[in-house]
Design an enzyme around this catalytic site. Structure first.
Site, PDB file in Angstrom:
ATOM      1  N   TRP A 100       0.823  -1.211   0.000  1.00 32.50           N
ATOM      2  CA  TRP A 100       0.000   0.000   0.000  1.00 32.50           C
ATOM      3  C   TRP A 100       0.858   1.262   0.000  1.00 32.50           C
ATOM      4  O   TRP A 100       0.502   2.254  -0.632  1.00 32.50           O
ATOM      5  CB  TRP A 100      -0.982  -0.026   1.168  1.00 32.50           C
ATOM      6  CG  TRP A 100      -1.821  -1.262   1.130  1.00 32.50           C
ATOM      7  CD1 TRP A 100      -1.841  -2.290   2.027  1.00 32.50           C
ATOM      8  CD2 TRP A 100      -2.735  -1.647   0.079  1.00 32.50           C
ATOM      9  NE1 TRP A 100      -2.699  -3.278   1.608  1.00 32.50           N
ATOM     10  CE2 TRP A 100      -3.254  -2.914   0.430  1.00 32.50           C
ATOM     11  CE3 TRP A 100      -3.143  -1.035  -1.097  1.00 32.50           C
ATOM     12  CZ2 TRP A 100      -4.172  -3.580  -0.382  1.00 32.50           C
ATOM     13  CZ3 TRP A 100      -4.068  -1.708  -1.901  1.00 32.50           C
ATOM     14  CH2 TRP A 100      -4.572  -2.958  -1.546  1.00 32.50           C
ATOM     15  N   ASP A 167      -1.702   6.613   6.585  1.00 32.03           N
ATOM     16  CA  ASP A 167      -2.739   5.735   6.049  1.00 32.03           C
ATOM     17  C   ASP A 167      -3.038   4.708   7.136  1.00 32.03           C
ATOM     18  O   ASP A 167      -2.241   3.812   7.410  1.00 32.03           O
ATOM     19  CB  ASP A 167      -2.223   5.047   4.782  1.00 32.03           C
ATOM     20  CG  ASP A 167      -3.174   3.984   4.244  1.00 32.03           C
ATOM     21  OD1 ASP A 167      -4.229   3.750   4.875  1.00 32.03           O
ATOM     22  OD2 ASP A 167      -2.858   3.379   3.204  1.00 32.03           O
ATOM     23  N   LYS A 191     -12.977  -1.877   6.910  1.00 35.13           N
ATOM     24  CA  LYS A 191     -12.302  -2.848   7.762  1.00 35.13           C
ATOM     25  C   LYS A 191     -12.745  -2.710   9.217  1.00 35.13           C
ATOM     26  O   LYS A 191     -13.117  -3.674   9.854  1.00 35.13           O
ATOM     27  CB  LYS A 191     -10.785  -2.684   7.645  1.00 35.13           C
ATOM     28  CG  LYS A 191     -10.269  -2.897   6.222  1.00 35.13           C
ATOM     29  CD  LYS A 191      -8.794  -2.599   6.114  1.00 35.13           C
ATOM     30  CE  LYS A 191      -8.314  -2.688   4.681  1.00 35.13           C
ATOM     31  NZ  LYS A 191      -8.344  -4.039   4.132  1.00 35.13           N
TER      32      LYS A 191
END
Length: 357
Positions: A100, A167, A191
Site C-alpha cells: 500500500w 494511512d 475494515k
C-alpha cells in the site's frame, strides 16, 4: 447460525450494527422510506452525517484544529489526492513498508512529485517496520500504520517536524492515537468502521490552506470538500449511515482505550496458538512488529494449506486464505471480531495440528 468472517475487508460488522441497519433498511425510524432513499440535503440525513463526524472526532479526542472529510474513491484515491493537495514543490518522504505504501509512492511519482524513500523493509519482503528518520523540512512525511498483507504494525508513529501523513485504513479506530504531529490521518471504512465505498480523512486546517492554493479539479480538492462539509456532491449515504452506527458502537464499548485492550487480548491469544504449535504454524512478521489486526502465518508443510482452508470453511471459519502476494493464512481480527470467535479459531488450529502433525 452466522459464520465467522476473518476477511481482510470488507470485513465483519458488529452484530448490533447489522441488526439496527436491518431494522431501518425499509422504514427508517417510522418515516416511511429507506435510509438509502434519503436526499443528502434532507435534515434527516444531515443529522446522521454531522453526528458521525462529531463522534469520530470524539473518539480520537480531536479539537477544532482538525476537520473530518467523507470522500469517495476509497483509501486508494488518497494516494493521489495527498500529493495533489499537499505537495509544495520541495521533497516528500515515504517509508515503504508494503504494497500500500508502494502504491502511494507510484501515484506520487506519476504526478511528478520529488519523492524520497527514507526507509524500506522491501529487502526482507516487508516482514518488519524499519527504523525511520524523516527530515524536518519535507513537504510531508508518509507512513502506512498497519500492513494487512504482511501483518506488521507501527507500535509508535515516527516523530518528525514535517507534517506526518498516516494511512490507517486497516487499524482505523482500533486504538488511541497521538495526533501531535499528524497532519492528515485517513482510511477506508470497510475494515474497522463500516462498509466499502467511503473513506474518512482527518485533516489539520493548515493542510486545508495548502489545498486552497492549488489549481485542481473540484472533486479532488480537500478545501472544496471542507467548504461544503463533505456534501459537495451526493455522498455515499448508506456507507455514512453505517459509519455513524459504528461510531455509536465504539462509544458504547467504552471508547478506543477499551477497544485496544480487547484487540490486544485477541491478538495475544492467536499469536500464542501459533508460537506454541512447536513449529507446525509459523508467523510471518517479526515479533516486535506484529499487527493486532492482521495475523499472517503459514503451515510447516505447505501441502496442508488447501486442506486447512477447506476444513476451516467446513467449521464456519471464513476468509482465512492469505493474500496472493504472500500466500499462507491470514486472520484479520478487527474490532468486530470477538474474543470467543478468536478462541474458536485457536481451538480449530490446535485440533488441525494434532490431526496432521
Amino acid at each position: 447460525m452466522r459464520k465467522i468472517n476473518f476477511s481482510a475487508g470488507p470485513s465483519t460488522l458488529p452484530l448490533e450494527v447489522l441488526k439496527e441497519a436491518n431494522e431501518n433498511l425499509l422504514d427508517y425510524k417510522g418515516l416511511g422510506f429507506s435510509i438509502m432513499e434519503f436526499s443528502h440535503r434532507s435534515s434527516v440525513f444531515e443529522e446522521i452525517h454531522f453526528d458521525a463526524m462529531k463522534m469520530a472526532k470524539e473518539l480520537y479526542n480531536l479539537d477544532d484544529n482538525y476537520e473530518v472529510l467523507f470522500l469517495h474513491g476509497g483509501a486508494s484515491l488518497q494516494f493521489a489526492m495527498i500529493p495533489m493537495n499537499l505537495y509544495l514543490g520541495g521533497v516528500c518522504e515515504y517509508a515503504n513498508t508494503g504494497i500500500w505504501t508502494q502504491k502511494a509512492i507510484n501515484e506520487a511519482r506519476i504526478l511528478g512529485v520529488n519523492l524520497k524513500i527514507v526507509a524500506s523493509s522491501k529487502e526482507e519482503n516487508f516482514s518488519y517496520i524499519p527504523k525511520i528518520n524523516f527530515s524536518d523540512n519535507a513537504d510531508y512525511a508518509y507512513i502506512c500504520s498497519n500492513n494487512t498483507i504482511y501483518g506488521t504494525q507501527y507500535k509508535e508513529y515516527p516523530k518528525t517536524k514535517s507534517p506526518l501523513i498516516v494511512d490507517a485504513s486497516s487499524d482505523f479506530f482500533s486504538k488511541k492515537v497521538d495526533f501531535s504531529n499528524i497532519a492528515l490521518f485517513y482510511g477506508g471504512t470497510q475494515k474497522n468502521a463500516g462498509i466499502s465505498g467511503l473513506s474518512c480523512v482527518f485533516i489539520r486546517k493548515d493542510m486545508l490552506e495548502r489545498s486552497k492554493n492549488k489549481i485542481l479539479p473540484s472533486m479532488l480538492k480537500y478545501s472544496i470538500h471542507s467548504e461544503y462539509n463533505s456534501l459537495f456532491n451526493t455522498p455515499c449515504n448508506f456507507a455514512i449511515y453505517i459509519f455513524n452506527l459504528e461510531m455509536q458502537w465504539l462509544l458504547k464499548q467504552g471508547g478506543l482505550d477499551v477497544v485496544y485492550e480487547k484487540n490486544l487480548e485477541k491478538a495475544n491469544l492467536l499469536y500464542k496458538a501459533i508460537d506454541e504449535s512447536e513449529g507446525f504454524y509459523k508467523g510471518y512478521a517479526q515479533n516486535k512488529d506484529r499487527s493486532l489486526m492482521n495475523v499472517s502465518f503459514n503451515i510447516k508443510d505447505e501441502n496442508l494449506l488447501p486442506i486447512f482452508l477447506k476444513e476451516a470453511e467446513q467449521n464456519d471459519l471464513l476468509g482465512l486464505k492469505g493474500h496472493k502476494l504472500l500466500g499462507g493464512i491470514r486472520a484479520s481480527i478487527y474490532n468486530a471480531i470477538t474474543l470467543e470467535q478468536v478462541k474458536t479459531l485457536c481451538d480449530f488450529m490446535k485440533e488441525f495440528a494434532k490431526k496432521y502433525n
